[in-house]
Design an enzyme around this catalytic site. Sequence first.
Site, PDB file in Angstrom:
ATOM      1  N   SER A 198      32.824  43.001  37.947  1.00 30.23           N
ATOM      2  CA  SER A 198      33.607  43.114  38.972  1.00 30.23           C
ATOM      3  C   SER A 198      32.823  43.161  40.359  1.00 30.23           C
ATOM      4  O   SER A 198      33.486  43.077  41.292  1.00 30.23           O
ATOM      5  CB  SER A 198      34.423  44.555  39.065  1.00 30.23           C
ATOM      6  OG  SER A 198      33.484  45.716  39.147  1.00 30.23           O
ATOM      7  N   SER A 220      29.455  45.242  35.402  1.00 30.21           N
ATOM      8  CA  SER A 220      29.919  44.816  36.517  1.00 30.21           C
ATOM      9  C   SER A 220      28.900  44.258  37.701  1.00 30.21           C
ATOM     10  O   SER A 220      29.304  43.737  38.627  1.00 30.21           O
ATOM     11  CB  SER A 220      30.793  45.568  37.351  1.00 30.21           C
ATOM     12  OG  SER A 220      32.231  45.895  36.528  1.00 30.21           O
ATOM     13  N   LYS A 228      30.488  46.977  48.200  1.00 30.02           N
ATOM     14  CA  LYS A 228      31.744  46.464  47.565  1.00 30.02           C
ATOM     15  C   LYS A 228      32.764  47.110  47.708  1.00 30.02           C
ATOM     16  O   LYS A 228      33.039  48.222  48.285  1.00 30.02           O
ATOM     17  CB  LYS A 228      31.167  46.761  45.772  1.00 30.02           C
ATOM     18  CG  LYS A 228      32.194  46.213  44.755  1.00 30.02           C
ATOM     19  CD  LYS A 228      31.770  46.611  43.592  1.00 30.02           C
ATOM     20  CE  LYS A 228      32.386  46.207  42.493  1.00 30.02           C
ATOM     21  NZ  LYS A 228      32.020  46.906  41.081  1.00 30.02           N
TER      22      LYS A 228
END
Length: 498
Positions: free
Chosen positions: A160, A184, A83
């Site tokens: 996220s 997330s 990520k």
Amino acid sequence: MILTTELAYKSLKELSELIREKKLSPVELLENQIKRIEERNPSINAFVFTDFEGARKNAKQMEKDILDGNYQGPLHGIPVAIKDLFDFKPGWPTTFGGIELFKDNIADHYCMFAERVENAGANLVGKTNSPVLGFRGVTDNPLFGPTRNPFDLRKNSGGSSGGSGAAVADGLLALAEGTDAGGSIRIPAAWCGVYGFKASFGRAPFVTRPNAFTTGNIFIHEGTITRTVEDAAIALNLITGIDHRDPFSVSDKLDYLSALGQPLKGMKIAYSPNLDVYPVDPEVASVVDSAVRLFEQAGATVEVVSLGLKRTHKELSDLWCRLVSISSVGFIEGLKEDGLDILKDHPDALPPEVVHWAEDVKRLGVYDLIKDQQMRTEVYDAIQNVFNNYDLLVTPTVASLPVDNSDDRNTVGPRSINGEEVDPLIGWCMTYFTNYSGHPSASIPAGLSSTNLPVGMQIIGNRFADLDVIKASAAFEKLKPWHDTYKIVENRKLEVLK
């Protein structure tokens, strides 16, 4: 050589067996996935950085190692993504969630997930999209824009870890990293129709410097996003386990694969349709109400419960914004110490929501922070008290269906549900409760809405009872497999939306 479409939705387990049996080489697999990423990523914007040449070099060495009899295990030669937030690989850019000032910022060290999966033989191919500093439950940012939902390109992927969720749902990868400070991993898993697992706090090390205790302000986790429960178990076996650089890291080691196929007979499941305080979209409620009852077919009992929470969802979501913003303040002040006063010299570099809450936290006194941790304790006690009588707690993962992307690169979640106002950053996410408490929790695909949008069901286990969550997840997957839902994704138009 197998065609791209045939490989796209094979599980990590299936791919690893093909590689181990030398029926598929790491080079062939990588080239297939590169082709698919190049064809499909422009429509969903899941990847924001790729290192295909580095991955090609790695794949050739991996192929040689396997031919020489040096097979490293189930991740050997498997393409994996990390990520683009506080997630690092040396030589790769790190924009901390799409901050334009950092578009050329290069990392010089590994995050734990990248370090451990590479050591296990995985081939890291790139980084996936995230909102700035991870500060919202959707994925959009000024530098890269929104990640689009593979089931409907007008919608957001959730956040996220939205780039990772979309990449896995779209068949670009079988495994991607997620990090989770308020849901997330689980939020994009719910909206993208994949499986996201957050272990008990301390099981998956999270190394941060200069403040090694950052992850305790609110519990922050490394975790997995996959399309199957078994694939999550394979990866969790490799990314969990003690690392003494993390002061919260726990020493006992689980075999997540051992929970697969275990019976649920006799288990008691508590079901909270709204965690006492949330308005929940009727379609979400209907799908999860039906899904949770399937556990009874596996021999468990399911009972509706109340947690006894007295706070409003607004009080609780504001609490999350404050606790997470302590880390944001640390980031901003750290930059200032290094000579970059980002708020003064680049006032538009951060979204206004990030700035607002960072400034709010800076005004707090010590006793304010103590009161916040007392409120957090109330949530912990409410969840933990459920486990005095039950083995699992099940809820919807999020209270709404995926929202439309905005055109200003600052998408937020819904502002109201069922006519009741909610905080658009996080107040519709029924996930951050276990970031207050540290309980293991997963989002599993529960079904589809009337418009074919995914709905997630959250499965929460007792502290350190991670295997109960895996056991229940695997049983549900057997009762209601969701693999066919990806046909919706595979058949969509590969259009690029502005």
